[in-house]
Design a protein around this motif. Structure first.
Motif, short mmCIF file in Angstrom:
data_model
loop_
_atom_site.label_atom_id
_atom_site.label_comp_id
_atom_site.label_asym_id
_atom_site.label_seq_id
_atom_site.Cartn_x
_atom_site.Cartn_y
_atom_site.Cartn_z
N TRP A 12 -10.30 16.74 34.32
CA TRP A 12 -10.34 16.53 32.87
C TRP A 12 -9.26 17.30 32.12
O TRP A 12 -8.91 18.43 32.50
CB TRP A 12 -11.67 17.01 32.29
CG TRP A 12 -12.93 16.27 32.57
CD1 TRP A 12 -14.08 16.80 33.10
CD2 TRP A 12 -13.24 14.90 32.26
NE1 TRP A 12 -15.06 15.84 33.15
CE2 TRP A 12 -14.57 14.67 32.65
CE3 TRP A 12 -12.50 13.85 31.71
CZ2 TRP A 12 -15.20 13.43 32.50
CZ3 TRP A 12 -13.12 12.62 31.56
CH2 TRP A 12 -14.44 12.41 31.95
N ILE B 194 -3.39 7.55 25.08
CA ILE B 194 -4.63 7.49 25.86
C ILE B 194 -5.02 6.04 26.14
O ILE B 194 -5.45 5.69 27.24
CB ILE B 194 -5.77 8.23 25.13
CG1 ILE B 194 -5.45 9.73 25.02
CG2 ILE B 194 -7.10 8.04 25.87
CD1 ILE B 194 -6.40 10.51 24.14
N PHE C 275 -8.65 5.95 34.46
CA PHE C 275 -8.91 7.06 33.54
C PHE C 275 -10.07 6.72 32.62
O PHE C 275 -10.21 5.58 32.16
CB PHE C 275 -7.66 7.38 32.71
CG PHE C 275 -6.60 8.11 33.47
CD1 PHE C 275 -6.50 9.49 33.43
CD2 PHE C 275 -5.70 7.41 34.26
CE1 PHE C 275 -5.52 10.17 34.14
CE2 PHE C 275 -4.71 8.07 34.98
CZ PHE C 275 -4.62 9.45 34.92
N TRP D 41 -12.88 8.52 29.41
CA TRP D 41 -13.02 9.57 28.41
C TRP D 41 -14.50 9.83 28.16
O TRP D 41 -15.35 8.98 28.44
CB TRP D 41 -12.30 9.22 27.11
CG TRP D 41 -12.92 8.13 26.28
CD1 TRP D 41 -12.91 6.79 26.55
CD2 TRP D 41 -13.60 8.29 25.04
NE1 TRP D 41 -13.55 6.10 25.55
CE2 TRP D 41 -13.98 6.99 24.61
CE3 TRP D 41 -13.92 9.38 24.24
CZ2 TRP D 41 -14.69 6.76 23.42
CZ3 TRP D 41 -14.62 9.16 23.06
CH2 TRP D 41 -14.99 7.88 22.65
N ALA E 32 -10.74 4.86 29.35
CA ALA E 32 -9.91 5.55 28.36
C ALA E 32 -9.28 4.58 27.37
O ALA E 32 -9.06 4.92 26.20
CB ALA E 32 -8.82 6.35 29.06
N ILE F 97 -10.57 13.69 28.68
CA ILE F 97 -9.81 12.57 29.21
C ILE F 97 -9.47 12.88 30.67
O ILE F 97 -8.99 13.97 30.97
CB ILE F 97 -8.48 12.36 28.44
CG1 ILE F 97 -8.72 12.35 26.93
CG2 ILE F 97 -7.78 11.08 28.90
CD1 ILE F 97 -9.50 11.18 26.42
#
Length: 205
Positions: free
Chosen positions: A96, A120, A127, A129, A142, A163
């Protein structure tokens, strides 16, 4: 280095037993990998970074559900500013870039966080979040993040922003040799480092 058997530490339901396993099995791996990643982060960022390994010192009854190492600009701590974390839940390894609720003055970073949203959104589908570092199940792709989400982070003190990637215990990562694992970790960190640069542009050295 990181192997599937590492997750067996979470089978120990006693506080002392799990803490001992973390200290003897996991922490030495964090020390070794951390020593490899520190110079990599410093080279990428152009600043001094410090390794922090979770001590779980406040645990008095229940065994910790996760354990981690963190990389921060601050020698004394890491939760009070954006930082990088790599660690274990009982079924996954997480990597992270974190901005936790422990950041007292989010105004230092809110402009950078807002500016990073487009970057992002362009991350690969591997990925995710999250808004809560204490809940392993909160990960969302993400590329679904919005500017509104960044504004919620900056305006609500309890909101967090993480993230990164979560590698399930079945992931082939745990079958790779040490060199390939380090290479994968670095490749995962590279885009997070670029986001970190945007987040901390007003406060970086």
């Amino acid at each position: 280095m990181f192997i599937k058997d590492d997750f067996l530490i979470f089978k120990d339901q006693t506080l002392d037993g799990r803490l001992k396993k973390i200290k003897t099995i996991i922490d030495p791996k964090f020390e070794k990998v951390g020593a490899e990643l520190l110079p990599f982060l410093e080279e990428q960022l152009g600043i001094k970074m410090y390794l922090h390994i979770a001590k779980h010192a406040r645990r008095s009854k229940n065994p910790p559900p996760d354990t981690w190492m963190a990389f921060s600009e601050n020698k004394r701590g890491y939760k009070m500013m954006p930082h990088f974390e790599i660690g274990y839940w009982d079924d996954r390894l997480f990597i992270w870039l974190s901005a936790l609720a422990d950041i007292k003055d989010k105004s230092l970073y809110e402009e950078g966080v807002s500016e990073s949203i487009i970057m992002i959104q362009k991350l690969e589908n591997t990925f995710v979040w999250s808004v809560d570092h204490t809940n392993k199940e909160t990960g969302t792709l993400a590329n679904t993040i919005t500017l509104t989400d960044s504004q919620k982070w900056s305006s609500v003190q309890t909101k967090e922003l993480l993230i990164g990637q979560n590698l399930a215990i079945e992931d082939e990562f745990f079958s790779l040799n040490e060199y390939k694992q380090l290479n994968d970790l670095k490749n995962t960190l590279l885009p997070l480092i670029e986001i970190y640069k945007i987040w901390t542009k007003k406060t970086s050295h």
